[in-house]
Enzyme design. Structure first.
Site, PDB file in Angstrom:
ATOM      1  N   GLY A  29       0.803  -1.235   0.000  1.00  0.00           N
ATOM      2  CA  GLY A  29       0.000   0.000   0.000  1.00  0.00           C
ATOM      3  C   GLY A  29       0.825   1.270   0.000  1.00  0.00           C
ATOM      4  N   SER A  30       2.020   1.203  -0.620  1.00  0.00           N
ATOM      5  CA  SER A  30       2.898   2.372  -0.610  1.00  0.00           C
ATOM      6  C   SER A  30       2.223   3.607  -1.224  1.00  0.00           C
ATOM      7  CB  SER A  30       4.202   1.993  -1.305  1.00  0.00           C
ATOM      8  OG  SER A  30       4.599   2.944  -2.215  1.00  0.00           O
ATOM      9  N   ASP A  79      -7.414  -0.229  -0.541  1.00  0.00           N
ATOM     10  CA  ASP A  79      -6.136   0.306  -0.042  1.00  0.00           C
ATOM     11  C   ASP A  79      -6.310   1.679   0.603  1.00  0.00           C
ATOM     12  OD1 ASP A  79      -5.098  -1.944  -1.194  1.00  0.00           O
ATOM     13  OD2 ASP A  79      -3.478  -0.925  -2.255  1.00  0.00           O
ATOM     14  N   ALA A  84      -1.018   4.401  -1.535  1.00  0.00           N
ATOM     15  CA  ALA A  84      -2.087   4.930  -0.670  1.00  0.00           C
ATOM     16  C   ALA A  84      -1.482   5.609   0.558  1.00  0.00           C
ATOM     17  CB  ALA A  84      -3.027   3.803  -0.257  1.00  0.00           C
ATOM     18  N   ALA A  85      -0.425   5.013   1.114  1.00  0.00           N
ATOM     19  CA  ALA A  85       0.199   5.590   2.321  1.00  0.00           C
ATOM     20  C   ALA A  85       0.782   6.961   2.011  1.00  0.00           C
ATOM     21  CB  ALA A  85       1.275   4.651   2.856  1.00  0.00           C
TER      22      ALA A  85
END
Ligand code: PMV
Length: 311
Positions: free
Chosen positions: A104-105, A149, A107-108
């Site tokens: 989930g890079s 996500d 979305a983070a």
């Protein structure tokens, strides 16, 4: 200076089938985060400077393409916050999350950008709004995301998620100990998602049946998480993995790590996220975690994360 961050995520059950309307369960990985720091620019400079040294990028917002994901996160957030006047700031973006790996890079990073701008300008935003902005960025990344996500990252709570429905925050009654192994094979989400779509279009009966089976596993898992019957969750993970393998979404590297985790005492293991690369996750008893970690490293994991998820 303003600092904000957002967690990574892991899909415990139901990836891919969730795109076709089945439920899925995802959890935030609070110990693995993306961070955004906002500072005033030096006197005499104007505009928004976006710095992402981890991916060797540094550029001005005004010069970024319309569909640049970082710039879009900034633009959408400033619009949402009603910032019309020129806005000057330096955004430094860092992430501990490997890119295109299922953690989930993207979305983070989007959620961290939105949180940071909202905090910096002292204009709070609702979680749904933060999630909506991150969803728009997910659409730039991969066309038709289910929305799981951005939801789990924005809420930063375990969620039971059905596409286009209000997410249900899941109360997990016993902590989950996870060991996550990264194959080091980065895989853009669109590739497995479009491949699966082609296969489903050719044989909707077979694939639709598999999606339903996954949906049933997710419903069972939700009950087990609520009641804290962690032992049986491992079996459900293995069953979910079998269906993902049937659909052709695993890979040699994933299989190697999944077998190593199971053989070294994990309660269950499966790929997580889009598959065909990226990460796998194993559910373990707390004292088995280091043994599984060693086994994963021996089996070729490029990175291993040990993490605990609670309700
Ligand atoms: O690639 P990831 O980990 O962000 O997850 C993709 C999850 C899918 O179910 C395969 C796609 C989606 O949009 O839900």
């Amino acid at each position: 200076m303003t600092l904000a961050s957002a967690s990574g995520k892991a899909i415990l059950f139901g990836e891919h089938a969730v795109v076709y309307g089945q439920p899925a369960i995802a959890v935030p990985l609070s110990h693995i985060r993306a961070t955004v720091q906002i500072e005033h620019l030096d006197k005499g400079t104007t505009g928004v400077l976006i710095d992402a040294p981890d991916i060797s990028q540094s550029y001005w917002l005004r010069e970024a393409d319309r569909d640049d994901p970082l710039a879009s996160a900034v633009r959408l957030t400033l619009d949402e916050l009603g910032v019309k006047a020129p806005f000057d700031a330096h955004l430094a973006i860092h992430s501990e999350l490997p890119i295109a790996s299922g953690l989930g890079s993207s979305a983070a990073v989007s959620v961290a950008v939105t949180r940071a701008l909202s905090a910096h300008l002292m204009k709070p935003l609702e979680v749904e709004t933060i999630s909506k902005i991150a969803y728009a960025i997910e659409c730039i990344h991969h066309g038709t995301p289910s929305g799981i996500d951005n939801t789990v990252v924005a809420y930063e709570k375990p969620v039971y998620f059905i596409r286009e429905h209000q997410p249900e925050v899941l109360q997990i009654s016993a902590p989950l100990n996870l060991v996550i192994g990264d194959t080091g094979v980065s895989m853009r989400t669109t590739i497995p998602v479009s491949l699966l779509r082609e296969r489903w279009e050719k044989d909707p009966g077979k694939y639709g049946g598999w999606f339903e089976e996954i949906g049933e596993i997710v419903i069972e898992a939700r009950t087990m998480l609520k009641t804290g019957s962690i032992d049986s969750l491992g079996d459900l993970m293995n069953q979910n993995q079998m269906l993902l393998e049937d659909m052709g979404l695993s890979s040699l590297e994933l299989q190697r790590l999944i077998s190593a985790a199971r053989e070294s005492g994990a309660l269950g293991a499966k790929l997580s996220g889009a598959g065909m690369g990226g990460i796998m996750l194993a559910l373990v008893e707390p004292d088995t975690a280091p043994i599984v970690e060693t086994a994963l490293r021996k089996a070729g994991a490029k990175q291993v994360f040990i993490t605990e998820v609670d309700g």
